[in-house]
Design a protein around this motif. Structure first.
Motif, PDB file in Angstrom:
ATOM      1  N   ASN A 137       0.787  -1.070  -0.081  1.00 26.71           N
ATOM      2  CA  ASN A 137      -0.150  -0.060   0.146  1.00 26.71           C
ATOM      3  C   ASN A 137       0.820   1.277  -0.015  1.00 26.71           C
ATOM      4  OD1 ASN A 137      -2.760   0.725  -0.154  1.00 26.71           O
ATOM      5  ND2 ASN A 137      -2.537   1.579   1.979  1.00 26.71           N
ATOM      6  N   PHE A 140       2.700   1.614  -3.292  1.00 26.65           N
ATOM      7  CA  PHE A 140       1.671   2.083  -4.476  1.00 26.65           C
ATOM      8  C   PHE A 140       1.430   3.550  -4.333  1.00 26.65           C
ATOM      9  CE2 PHE A 140      -3.065   2.408  -5.464  1.00 26.65           C
ATOM     10  CZ  PHE A 140      -2.735   2.942  -6.419  1.00 26.65           C
ATOM     11  N   GLY A 144       1.966   6.547  -6.589  1.00 25.95           N
ATOM     12  CA  GLY A 144       0.838   7.250  -7.091  1.00 25.95           C
ATOM     13  C   GLY A 144       1.067   8.730  -6.983  1.00 25.95           C
ATOM     14  N   TYR A 239      -4.749  -0.134 -13.567  1.00 22.30           N
ATOM     15  CA  TYR A 239      -4.508   0.875 -12.667  1.00 22.30           C
ATOM     16  C   TYR A 239      -5.545   2.054 -12.613  1.00 22.30           C
ATOM     17  CZ  TYR A 239      -2.118   5.324 -11.188  1.00 22.30           C
ATOM     18  OH  TYR A 239      -1.559   6.445 -10.681  1.00 22.30           O
ATOM     19  N   GLY A 242      -8.229   1.095 -10.175  1.00 23.58           N
ATOM     20  CA  GLY A 242      -7.694   0.698  -8.766  1.00 23.58           C
ATOM     21  C   GLY A 242      -7.270   1.843  -7.921  1.00 23.58           C
ATOM     22  N   ALA A 245      -7.177   2.402  -3.031  1.00 22.84           N
ATOM     23  CA  ALA A 245      -6.053   2.123  -2.057  1.00 22.84           C
ATOM     24  C   ALA A 245      -6.231   2.990  -0.912  1.00 22.84           C
ATOM     25  CB  ALA A 245      -4.537   2.379  -2.586  1.00 22.84           C
ATOM     26  N   GLY A 376       0.602  -0.001 -12.062  1.00 22.47           N
ATOM     27  CA  GLY A 376      -0.680  -0.885 -12.235  1.00 22.47           C
ATOM     28  C   GLY A 376      -0.195  -2.504 -12.070  1.00 22.47           C
ATOM     29  N   VAL A 380      -0.593  -2.161  -8.108  1.00 15.97           N
ATOM     30  CA  VAL A 380      -2.109  -2.167  -7.907  1.00 15.97           C
ATOM     31  C   VAL A 380      -2.663  -3.722  -7.885  1.00 15.97           C
ATOM     32  CG1 VAL A 380      -4.469  -1.325  -9.108  1.00 15.97           C
ATOM     33  CG2 VAL A 380      -2.175   0.208  -8.953  1.00 15.97           C
ATOM     34  N   THR A 383      -2.155  -4.661  -4.010  1.00 13.94           N
ATOM     35  CA  THR A 383      -2.682  -3.783  -3.268  1.00 13.94           C
ATOM     36  C   THR A 383      -4.373  -3.774  -3.164  1.00 13.94           C
ATOM     37  OG1 THR A 383      -0.811  -2.490  -3.670  1.00 13.94           O
ATOM     38  CG2 THR A 383      -2.770  -1.428  -2.364  1.00 13.94           C
TER      39      THR A 383
END
Length: 489
Positions: A137, A140, A144, A239, A242, A245, A376, A380, A383
């Motif tokens: 997490n 990601f 992100g 992605y 997704g 998160a 992704g 992702v 996650t």
């Protein structure tokens, strides 16, 4: 029967945040204004947060994915992964409610503590699940945030190219660092509302501008042509849907988190009304040209409407940076013992070290578009798809756990048997197609970007400078004909 009624009542009261209640507090003009702009916790706030966070800069890379996938596969994958994302967001919400209910029965107080996904895994399944969930997490969310900085630099360049994209990344890194002053998702009411308006305008600008522009001369729609490109495009769409998160943090900011279950699905349905028309229209107009232009803005002519869309997306990317970074701020605060600090300025100062590595990574890997697919496939996929599906199955694997579950699966999915079947399908599909083929394709594409442009590239996919004829040096005598080539008249 009485026991069943007690259970229903207990479920209903889950998520009533004592510190968020307004009863008994001053109801003056200042508090009313604060509540209107700042003090959000309704289901509508959660819907705006989910819809706003889901699209963001990916809106500009979906036409690029369509050029890799082709029109039919592009539309199909959007619908498919939108449904899959909504399902796993539902699973995360169920696990959050289960965890919170168990803790509240133990008289645990969450008034000064934001529950996060890794804590849900810890409470339901133990420290090993917590460690895996925390690693995936945080990584990601960090990338992100990196993607949002890259997108800011890529977009502003189409308005002002006096500075290169790397310099713009420095500038926007400093601007986005101001998100350390936003305490939690509870305070994103105005931002998430504005963010969704901005992406709505941008999506329909892309659609209308592409249709009015018409197809470029000799347009070709060759996709799909290569497996590498095909799975890279598919993983970018994985992605796109997704973005949940941050589901646990968004739920924790709600008055009644049990109302979240269908919110992500409704947010996804709205997002599809933005992503499908815009991606299809841009791909229809420009076709294979998009293979070398991962940002849809780069192919549309500069107009006041395009400039407005760019500016709105820049503001929205600032908001999305805050969405992705806020859970990281919470993790860091808990690690250094600052999470329950009442001083906003002290917490903001403590959060600043989180922004620095994000800033640095955006400068190293400025590959707008290809980095989405890589994140992704490698992050992702686990996650927000594989780990939630597995966690749900392991949490309710025993008959006693299923019988005592706070929230029973709906009948239309086949109760527990149907839920487990869908979960197994999600795990197998995403692991093989998303992580396996998608990881292979996106890593090849990512390595190709490094080989082509290099790390720390100054201006990724910027147009080449125009070549002008080189004038002869001044005061140079005219060349004399050689005797061998001289002829008499």
């Amino acid at each position: 029967m009485a026991l069943s009624s007690d259970k229903v009542v207990e479920t209903v009261i889950v998520g009533n945040y004592v510190e968020m209640e307004t009863e008994g507090k001053p109801n003056d003009v200042k508090s009313k204004i604060s509540k209107f702009f700042w003090h959000g916790g309704s289901a509508y706030d959660a819907w705006f947060s989910c819809a706003s966070n889901q699209v963001a800069q990916v809106l500009l890379t979906l036409p690029y994915s369509f050029s890799q996938l082709g029109m039919l596969s592009g539309i199909s994958f959007q619908l498919f992964y939108g449904l899959l994302g909504s399902w796993t967001a539902y699973l995360i919400s169920i696990l959050y409610i289960e965890y919170r209910t168990r803790k509240e029965r133990e008289k645990v107080d969450f008034r000064n503590h934001v529950i996060q996904w890794f804590e849900v895994l810890d409470g339901l399944l133990g420290k090993h699940w917590r460690n895996v969930g925390l690693a995936f997490n945080c990584t990601f969310l960090m990338f992100g945030s990196v993607i949002q900085l890259i997108a800011c630099a890529s977009n502003i360049y189409y308005i002002n190219d006096n500075l290169d994209k790397r310099t713009w990344t420095y500038i926007f890194g400093a601007c986005c660092a101001t998100t350390v002053f936003i305490p939690s998702f509870h305070n994103y009411r105005m931002w998430s509302f504005l963010g969704l308006l901005m992406t709505t305008f941008t999506a329909w600008y892309l659609t209308v501008a592409s249709i009015l522009h018409g197809q470029v001369e000799g347009v070709k729609h060759s996709g799909p042509t290569k497996l590498v490109l095909y799975f890279t495009g598919a993983t970018n769409i994985l992605y796109t849907f997704g973005g949940h998160a941050v589901t646990v943090e968004v739920m924790h900011a709600m008055w009644k988190p049990q109302k979240f279950k269908a919110i992500y699905l409704w947010a996804t349905l709205y997002v599809l009304t933005l992503t499908l028309p815009s991606a299809a229209a841009v791909y229809w107009a420009f076709g294979d040209l998009l293979l070398d232009h991962s940002n849809a803005f780069s192919l549309l002519p500069r107009t006041p409407f395009r400039d407005m869309a760019v500016i709105l997306m820049l503001i929205h990317q600032f908001i999305t940076f805050g969405f992705a970074c806020t859970p990281l701020y919470f993790v860091w605060e808990k690690a250094i013992g600052m999470h329950d600090c009442k001083s906003l300025c002290k917490r903001a100062a403590a959060r600043l070290p989180v922004v620095i590595p994000i800033w640095f990574l955006a400068i190293i890997f400025p590959f707008f578009g290809p980095i989405n697919s890589t994140v992704g496939s490698l992050l992702v996929s686990f996650t927000v798809y594989i780990i939630p599906a597995l966690a749900h199955m392991f949490t309710f694997k025993s008959a006693a756990a299923r019988e005592n579950a706070v929230d029973q699966p709906p009948r239309f999915v086949g109760r527990w048997a149907g839920t487990f079947t869908i979960n197994i399908f999600v795990v197998v599909w995403v692991f093989i197609v998303g992580f396996g083929f998608g990881g292979w394709a996106s890593m090849l594409n990512f390595i190709h970007q490094i080989d082509t442009f290099g790390l720390f590239t100054k201006c990724y996919q910027c147009p080449s400078p125009k070549q002008f004829p080189i004038p002869p040096p001044p005061y140079t005598a005219a060349p004399q004909p050689s005797p061998a080539n001289f002829t008499h008249p």
